[in-house]
Design a protein around this motif. Sequence first.
Motif, PDB file in Angstrom:
ATOM      1  N   THR A  70      -2.177   6.894   1.316  1.00  0.00           N
ATOM      2  CA  THR A  70      -2.577   5.959   0.263  1.00  0.00           C
ATOM      3  C   THR A  70      -3.941   5.331   0.564  1.00  0.00           C
ATOM      4  O   THR A  70      -4.376   4.442  -0.162  1.00  0.00           O
ATOM      5  CB  THR A  70      -1.515   4.859   0.096  1.00  0.00           C
ATOM      6  OG1 THR A  70      -1.300   4.210   1.361  1.00  0.00           O
ATOM      7  CG2 THR A  70      -0.203   5.455  -0.391  1.00  0.00           C
ATOM      8  N   TYR A  77      -1.205  -3.635   3.858  1.00  0.00           N
ATOM      9  CA  TYR A  77      -2.658  -3.422   3.933  1.00  0.00           C
ATOM     10  C   TYR A  77      -3.381  -4.757   4.042  1.00  0.00           C
ATOM     11  O   TYR A  77      -3.025  -5.732   3.371  1.00  0.00           O
ATOM     12  CB  TYR A  77      -3.102  -2.685   2.670  1.00  0.00           C
ATOM     13  CG  TYR A  77      -4.532  -2.188   2.656  1.00  0.00           C
ATOM     14  CD1 TYR A  77      -5.000  -1.342   3.639  1.00  0.00           C
ATOM     15  CD2 TYR A  77      -5.392  -2.548   1.613  1.00  0.00           C
ATOM     16  CE1 TYR A  77      -6.309  -0.849   3.604  1.00  0.00           C
ATOM     17  CE2 TYR A  77      -6.699  -2.056   1.563  1.00  0.00           C
ATOM     18  CZ  TYR A  77      -7.150  -1.209   2.565  1.00  0.00           C
ATOM     19  OH  TYR A  77      -8.435  -0.729   2.530  1.00  0.00           O
ATOM     20  N   ASP A 127      -7.084  -5.793   3.358  1.00  0.00           N
ATOM     21  CA  ASP A 127      -8.317  -5.284   2.752  1.00  0.00           C
ATOM     22  C   ASP A 127      -9.471  -6.230   3.087  1.00  0.00           C
ATOM     23  O   ASP A 127      -9.604  -7.299   2.502  1.00  0.00           O
ATOM     24  CB  ASP A 127      -8.147  -5.164   1.238  1.00  0.00           C
ATOM     25  CG  ASP A 127      -9.340  -4.488   0.578  1.00  0.00           C
ATOM     26  OD1 ASP A 127     -10.278  -4.101   1.309  1.00  0.00           O
ATOM     27  OD2 ASP A 127      -9.319  -4.340  -0.660  1.00  0.00           O
ATOM     28  N   LYS A 182       0.827  -1.208   0.000  1.00  0.00           N
ATOM     29  CA  LYS A 182       0.000   0.000   0.000  1.00  0.00           C
ATOM     30  C   LYS A 182       0.858   1.254   0.000  1.00  0.00           C
ATOM     31  O   LYS A 182       0.440   2.322   0.448  1.00  0.00           O
ATOM     32  CB  LYS A 182      -0.919  -0.014   1.235  1.00  0.00           C
ATOM     33  CG  LYS A 182      -2.189   0.830   1.072  1.00  0.00           C
ATOM     34  CD  LYS A 182      -3.100   0.326  -0.027  1.00  0.00           C
ATOM     35  CE  LYS A 182      -4.402   1.112  -0.056  1.00  0.00           C
ATOM     36  NZ  LYS A 182      -5.264   0.684  -1.188  1.00  0.00           N
TER      37      LYS A 182
END
Length: 446
Positions: free
Chosen positions: A306, A221, A223, A58
């Motif tokens: 980001t 990250y 998600d 990320k």
Amino acid sequence: MYVNAQKKNDRKTIGNLQLHITYLSSDKLEGRRTGAPGEQLAAAYISTQMQQIGLSPKGDDGFVQTFIVKESREPATACTMTINEDHLLAGSQFIPLPFSAVKSAKGEVIPNVNEPDNIWLINAKEMDTDTHKSMLEQYLQQTQVAAKSGATGVIFYNGKEAPAAVLQWLEQNPPATSIPAVWVNNDVSKKLSADDANGFQINMQVAFKPIKRTGTNVIGYIDNKAPKTIIIGAHYDHLGFGEDKNSTAKVLYHGADDNASGTAALLEIARMLKASHLHNNNFVIIAFSGKQQGLYGSKYFASHSTVDLTQVNYMINLDHIGRLDQAYGLQIGGIGTSPGWAAIIQQAATKETHLVYDSSGVGPSDHTSFYRKNIPVLYFFTGIDSDSLQSDDSADKINYEGTLSVVKLVYDIVDKTNEMNKLAFTSTREPLNTGSTTLSGKMMNK
């Protein structure tokens, strides 16, 4: 059965913490100074660990996000100075001043005789100093006077400054003068002020090379396709060989507690979250650099995020968490940044860990950058031992059981907020460490 499994998981976590901290604080990484090769080795290690955990990149380029820490200058290869037959070393024996003209000057210079069309020697000890001005400003003023009087260059000697301090002046951009101006160290000053000195053949050339110091954030990250995101961070940079401490001594600062401990905990929390059932938030896992220079990495991310910061639920920061001592306790800052924090932490905390709460969202670490964006924050900190900012802040001094307890507490806080709505933000007083309250399982006093 569950107890044995939990003990096995704890042993694995402690083993991983030891592995991470031992590598990050090893001699190979040379203190992880922002922008130095050791920082890049650390960034590569953290990126690899994030990839192995299963985090998605990320950053702006894979897992990494680079930022400028500072733009400065240093003496270029063409920056030279000779006194008689002696060639002086730029950057230590002589340093061009930041207002110096990029020019050459030469002449036969007689001590205590400053003539037009020649280089002037100015004894800093004999200058009429102005306490309202910095020495750099006074050197500039003296150089301007010398230039108006016809001097072709200026050499300041017998100054009290260390070379490291003078090199830091090159980060500034005072108005340029029309003649070259340099500062010389103690050894050269002794030669210029020697009683038996008759004269000196001096040849000087000032030249600068622009330098740009960059740092690297490492960002992973998880998600979960959730509407909210939690940011968990820790800085991984440290002091290198003490270059930023204005010291001429080259001493390696290992930085096990500051902050390999927080970085290691960050990776282990990420591993636990990736394997967890906690799917109602996405997770940004970020290792910051540039903290030691003024929170540069976290400030940059907060301004060039980001992820959408408006969707961020809260931010947790881990800094100096490797020296847990029950007498001192685990410090948790930022309690006042959301009205929900006190109850959440009470539910997650265990009686075994002595907690000390502070309400302020502002402090000397990276959570401050997110508080400034109106995001609730928590700051975990186990205190600064007498050697934790010294060269012997080594991996063998870490309280790994204590670090594990911090890891588990952070995970449990995330667990407690999994089913909750997005936390509300409240602003707090400044500065940090005024009116904090020591607690052991009691409601803190905002």
